[in-house]
Design a protein around this motif. Sequence first.
Motif, mmCIF file in Angstrom:
data_model
loop_
_atom_site.group_PDB
_atom_site.id
_atom_site.type_symbol
_atom_site.label_atom_id
_atom_site.label_comp_id
_atom_site.label_asym_id
_atom_site.label_seq_id
_atom_site.Cartn_x
_atom_site.Cartn_y
_atom_site.Cartn_z
ATOM 1 N N GLU A 93 0.804 -1.225 0.000
ATOM 2 C CA GLU A 93 0.000 0.000 0.000
ATOM 3 C C GLU A 93 0.830 1.264 0.000
ATOM 4 O O GLU A 93 1.988 1.281 0.413
ATOM 5 N N LEU A 94 0.185 2.315 -0.504
ATOM 6 C CA LEU A 94 0.664 3.684 -0.413
ATOM 7 C C LEU A 94 -0.470 4.444 0.256
ATOM 8 O O LEU A 94 -1.541 4.626 -0.339
ATOM 9 N N GLY A 134 5.003 0.782 -7.394
ATOM 10 C CA GLY A 134 6.363 0.521 -7.859
ATOM 11 C C GLY A 134 6.702 -0.947 -8.015
ATOM 12 O O GLY A 134 7.874 -1.332 -7.867
ATOM 13 N N ILE A 135 5.725 -1.778 -8.344
ATOM 14 C CA ILE A 135 5.972 -3.208 -8.519
ATOM 15 C C ILE A 135 6.661 -3.425 -9.867
ATOM 16 O O ILE A 135 6.157 -3.015 -10.910
ATOM 17 N N GLY A 152 8.342 0.468 -16.517
ATOM 18 C CA GLY A 152 9.388 1.361 -17.006
ATOM 19 C C GLY A 152 9.058 2.794 -16.651
ATOM 20 O O GLY A 152 8.135 3.065 -15.879
ATOM 21 N N ASN A 153 9.778 3.720 -17.234
ATOM 22 C CA ASN A 153 9.568 5.137 -16.928
ATOM 23 C C ASN A 153 8.193 5.634 -17.342
ATOM 24 O O ASN A 153 7.668 6.584 -16.759
ATOM 25 N N ASP A 154 7.609 5.024 -18.363
ATOM 26 C CA ASP A 154 6.304 5.453 -18.869
ATOM 27 C C ASP A 154 5.184 4.495 -18.481
ATOM 28 O O ASP A 154 4.155 4.430 -19.143
ATOM 29 N N GLY A 155 5.384 3.736 -17.420
ATOM 30 C CA GLY A 155 4.362 2.782 -16.985
ATOM 31 C C GLY A 155 4.705 1.376 -17.417
ATOM 32 O O GLY A 155 5.867 1.058 -17.705
ATOM 33 N N TYR A 156 3.691 0.525 -17.488
ATOM 34 C CA TYR A 156 3.915 -0.879 -17.820
ATOM 35 C C TYR A 156 3.879 -1.113 -19.314
ATOM 36 O O TYR A 156 3.058 -0.547 -20.042
ATOM 37 N N THR A 157 4.768 -1.993 -19.752
ATOM 38 C CA THR A 157 4.820 -2.445 -21.136
ATOM 39 C C THR A 157 4.728 -3.958 -21.136
ATOM 40 O O THR A 157 5.413 -4.624 -20.350
ATOM 41 N N GLN A 158 3.884 -4.500 -22.021
ATOM 42 C CA GLN A 158 3.790 -5.946 -22.121
ATOM 43 C C GLN A 158 5.047 -6.477 -22.797
ATOM 44 O O GLN A 158 5.496 -5.937 -23.812
#
Length: 199
Positions: A93-94, A134-135, A152-158
């Motif tokens: 959690e945050l 931050g997982i 990554g820096n821009d969120g999740y990438t598949q």
Amino acid sequence: MIVATRSAPHQASGDRGDILTIYRDRTWNQFKHLQQGFENVRGIRLSFYRGTIEILMPGQAHELFKSIIGILIETFLLDRGIEFTPTGSATQELAGIAALEADESYQIGDFRLSIEVNFTSGDVSKLDRYQILGINEVWLWEDGVLDVYQLGNDGYTQVSHSSIPALASLDLLVLTECIAAGETSRVDAVQRLRAAHPI
């Protein structure tokens, strides 16, 4: 899976046994109060994200698949003598923003991995929640398909393979086949995994 909203919260069984209740426009304090009320109830998954509370009571099939995935990951790591910490469905959690209980989760070196099982359309918004936390990687199992998302820096990438060094050599297509096989035989699933990944 049956979904209930704030206007008509209720619980009903879906075709695979999962029960999901959603409450909208709730506060973090309301979530924490609810969390305390469920702290001695096994199997319930609670989450909070920007005012929405979800209560998931997973069915037997849900629990079976999350356990199969866990068995296979742990087998792969243990066979290679790689240390890891299984963190299960421990709350991540945050405060005030997001809280999640993954189906399975691991700390592998400096990397955090969370696994989710879905029996209905994938909930991409879960990735937003995991991003805030931050997982490093989120693995989503749905309808016989395993999707792996790397932060990554821009969120999740598949991605087509894990970026976690300890899991980078794990063939995800083989793993997907092993997960499916595990529904009828966990022994067969592990044997297939080991045959495809000799040490």
